[in-house]
Design a protein around this motif. Structure first.
Motif, mmCIF file in Angstrom:
data_model
loop_
_atom_site.group_PDB
_atom_site.id
_atom_site.type_symbol
_atom_site.label_atom_id
_atom_site.label_comp_id
_atom_site.label_asym_id
_atom_site.label_seq_id
_atom_site.Cartn_x
_atom_site.Cartn_y
_atom_site.Cartn_z
ATOM 1 N N MET A 63 0.848 -1.193 0.000
ATOM 2 C CA MET A 63 0.000 0.000 0.000
ATOM 3 C C MET A 63 0.883 1.242 0.000
ATOM 4 S SD MET A 63 -2.776 1.254 2.877
ATOM 5 C CE MET A 63 -3.746 -0.242 2.721
ATOM 6 N N ALA A 64 0.672 2.123 -0.985
ATOM 7 C CA ALA A 64 1.462 3.338 -1.080
ATOM 8 C C ALA A 64 0.686 4.504 -0.470
ATOM 9 C CB ALA A 64 1.787 3.624 -2.535
ATOM 10 N N PHE A 65 1.339 5.242 0.412
ATOM 11 C CA PHE A 65 0.700 6.392 1.038
ATOM 12 C C PHE A 65 1.061 7.668 0.274
ATOM 13 C CE2 PHE A 65 1.081 3.855 5.177
ATOM 14 C CZ PHE A 65 -0.201 3.341 5.025
ATOM 15 N N PRO A 66 0.147 8.641 0.199
ATOM 16 C CA PRO A 66 0.423 9.883 -0.536
ATOM 17 C C PRO A 66 1.223 10.893 0.285
ATOM 18 C CG PRO A 66 -1.808 9.930 0.323
ATOM 19 C CD PRO A 66 -1.247 8.575 0.684
ATOM 20 N N PHE A 67 1.931 10.431 1.288
ATOM 21 C CA PHE A 67 2.725 11.324 2.134
ATOM 22 C C PHE A 67 3.932 10.556 2.642
ATOM 23 C CE2 PHE A 67 -0.756 9.402 4.493
ATOM 24 C CZ PHE A 67 -0.097 8.748 5.531
ATOM 25 N N SER A 68 4.951 11.295 3.017
ATOM 26 C CA SER A 68 6.168 10.670 3.521
ATOM 27 C C SER A 68 6.103 10.514 5.031
ATOM 28 C CB SER A 68 7.378 11.525 3.150
ATOM 29 O OG SER A 68 7.320 12.767 3.847
ATOM 30 N N ARG A 69 7.055 9.791 5.575
ATOM 31 C CA ARG A 69 7.131 9.633 7.021
ATOM 32 C C ARG A 69 7.327 10.980 7.704
ATOM 33 N NH1 ARG A 69 10.799 8.692 11.228
ATOM 34 N NH2 ARG A 69 10.140 7.058 12.710
ATOM 35 N N ALA A 70 8.167 11.835 7.118
ATOM 36 C CA ALA A 70 8.422 13.159 7.685
ATOM 37 C C ALA A 70 7.147 13.996 7.689
ATOM 38 C CB ALA A 70 9.522 13.864 6.907
ATOM 39 N N GLU A 71 6.379 13.937 6.604
ATOM 40 C CA GLU A 71 5.123 14.690 6.538
ATOM 41 C C GLU A 71 4.120 14.171 7.561
ATOM 42 O OE1 GLU A 71 4.862 16.023 1.845
ATOM 43 O OE2 GLU A 71 4.367 13.959 2.404
ATOM 44 N N PHE A 72 4.116 12.864 7.764
ATOM 45 C CA PHE A 72 3.204 12.248 8.722
ATOM 46 C C PHE A 72 3.456 12.778 10.132
ATOM 47 C CE2 PHE A 72 2.156 8.427 11.419
ATOM 48 C CZ PHE A 72 0.774 8.498 11.253
ATOM 49 N N PHE A 73 4.716 12.790 10.549
ATOM 50 C CA PHE A 73 5.043 13.265 11.895
ATOM 51 C C PHE A 73 4.921 14.783 11.998
ATOM 52 C CE2 PHE A 73 6.744 9.010 12.300
ATOM 53 C CZ PHE A 73 6.429 8.693 13.616
ATOM 54 N N ALA A 74 5.080 15.471 10.875
ATOM 55 C CA ALA A 74 4.885 16.926 10.874
ATOM 56 C C ALA A 74 3.429 17.269 11.173
ATOM 57 C CB ALA A 74 5.316 17.518 9.541
ATOM 58 N N VAL A 75 2.503 16.405 10.741
ATOM 59 C CA VAL A 75 1.081 16.614 11.062
ATOM 60 C C VAL A 75 0.874 16.543 12.574
ATOM 61 C CG1 VAL A 75 -1.241 15.658 10.833
ATOM 62 C CG2 VAL A 75 0.246 15.786 8.840
ATOM 63 N N PHE A 76 1.502 15.575 13.221
ATOM 64 C CA PHE A 76 1.399 15.480 14.678
ATOM 65 C C PHE A 76 1.907 16.757 15.341
ATOM 66 C CE2 PHE A 76 2.002 10.593 14.439
ATOM 67 C CZ PHE A 76 0.654 10.429 14.175
ATOM 68 N N ALA A 77 3.019 17.266 14.822
ATOM 69 C CA ALA A 77 3.608 18.470 15.414
ATOM 70 C C ALA A 77 2.667 19.666 15.282
ATOM 71 C CB ALA A 77 4.959 18.763 14.754
ATOM 72 N N ARG A 78 2.101 19.844 14.091
ATOM 73 C CA ARG A 78 1.169 20.959 13.885
ATOM 74 C C ARG A 78 -0.071 20.805 14.761
ATOM 75 N NH1 ARG A 78 2.745 20.102 8.519
ATOM 76 N NH2 ARG A 78 0.792 19.019 7.994
ATOM 77 N N TYR A 79 -0.567 19.576 14.840
ATOM 78 C CA TYR A 79 -1.747 19.319 15.670
ATOM 79 C C TYR A 79 -1.464 19.626 17.139
ATOM 80 C CZ TYR A 79 -4.770 16.406 18.617
ATOM 81 O OH TYR A 79 -5.583 15.951 19.626
ATOM 82 N N ASN A 80 -0.387 19.079 17.673
ATOM 83 C CA ASN A 80 -0.084 19.261 19.093
ATOM 84 C C ASN A 80 0.165 20.727 19.444
ATOM 85 O OD1 ASN A 80 -0.260 16.615 20.286
ATOM 86 N ND2 ASN A 80 1.587 16.047 19.165
ATOM 87 N N ASP A 81 0.836 21.438 18.562
ATOM 88 C CA ASP A 81 1.063 22.866 18.799
ATOM 89 C C ASP A 81 -0.247 23.656 18.764
ATOM 90 O OD1 ASP A 81 3.797 22.692 19.167
ATOM 91 O OD2 ASP A 81 4.276 23.066 17.049
ATOM 92 N N ALA A 82 -1.127 23.281 17.837
ATOM 93 C CA ALA A 82 -2.360 24.046 17.640
ATOM 94 C C ALA A 82 -3.375 23.826 18.758
ATOM 95 C CB ALA A 82 -2.992 23.690 16.297
ATOM 96 N N VAL A 83 -3.460 22.596 19.272
ATOM 97 C CA VAL A 83 -4.519 22.292 20.254
ATOM 98 C C VAL A 83 -4.051 22.426 21.696
ATOM 99 C CG1 VAL A 83 -5.588 20.714 18.598
ATOM 100 C CG2 VAL A 83 -4.097 19.794 20.390
#
Length: 227
Positions: A1-21
């Motif tokens: 299964m190919a994901f449309p995002f990289s590992r770095a982008e995946f963890f960057a989402v966590f960072a943006r989420y945690n900072d925002a909330v």
């Protein structure tokens, strides 16, 4: 299964989420602890309140995380958001049912549920830290994987009375998360597969116990019918 995002982008989402909330993570954790306390009361009213809390957690994940953040890198997140909202509705429905009680009637369900609750709340974050994932780029409670594990723990405690359909979405997400763990290198998410295995074992034990109880009662019913 190919994901449309990289590992770095995946963890960057966590960072943006945690900072925002921030500091909502503390409130989400407090809600989880409240759900555990309510579940341990083993009453209809407390169980209904616990299901409301679970529903709110799934609503949060569907709207805030999937639609608000994960959709930035993964178009499928909109679909995930809809599925998580369906699960929230199912949990809200359970909150209206007086006959669905969080109270394990066998040792397997009791210990298994407790293990998954502890895994989701305590062990998972420790595994994340051990894997080298530093805050804010780490999956905190309130994000899908640890919260799904926690949810399965509470549902296992109610496995005698909860409808089977309420397990479907958490189990399916656990399988999706396990695939993600393999491709993205998130070792703590392998605990999702363990959670599914635990649920399967408890479901088997519960069904076997019910079947044995039914067999024990059948002769009495036949005898009474002949009197």
């Amino acid at each position: 299964m190919a994901f449309p995002f990289s590992r770095a982008e995946f963890f960057a989402v966590f960072a943006r989420y945690n900072d925002a909330v921030w500091p909502a993570q503390f409130a989400l954790y407090a809600l989880a602890i409240a759900a555990v306390i309510l579940a341990l009361r083993r009453s209809s009213g407390a169980s209904r309140a616990a299901f409301v809390i679970l529903a709110l957690l799934w609503l949060w994940m569907g709207v805030v995380y999937h639609a608000g953040f994960f959709a930035e890198v993964n178009p499928a997140a909109i679909g995930f958001s809809a599925v998580f909202l369906v699960q929230a509705l199912l949990l809200f429905y359970l909150a209206t049912q007086k006959n669905v009680v969080i109270a394990p009637h066998n040792a397997a369900a009791g210990w298994a549920g407790a293990s998954l609750v502890i895994l989701g709340l305590l062990v998972y974050p420790m595994m994340s830290i051990a894997a080298g994932h530093e805050y804010p780029a780490q999956p905190t409670f309130g994000l899908p994987c640890p919260t799904t594990i926690f949810t399965l723990g509470i549902l296992v405690w109610a496995i005698d009375t909860a409808p089977r359909r309420v397990f479907v979405i958490p189990v399916l997400w656990s399988l999706i998360g396990t695939v993600g763990a393999l491709q993205l290198g998130v070792p703590e998410d392998f605990s999702l597969a363990l959670s599914v295995a635990v649920v399967a074992v408890v479901a088997f034990v519960t069904l076997a116990r019910k079947a044995a109880t039914s067999d024990d009662r059948e002769p009495k019913r036949v005898l009474l019918g002949r009197m």
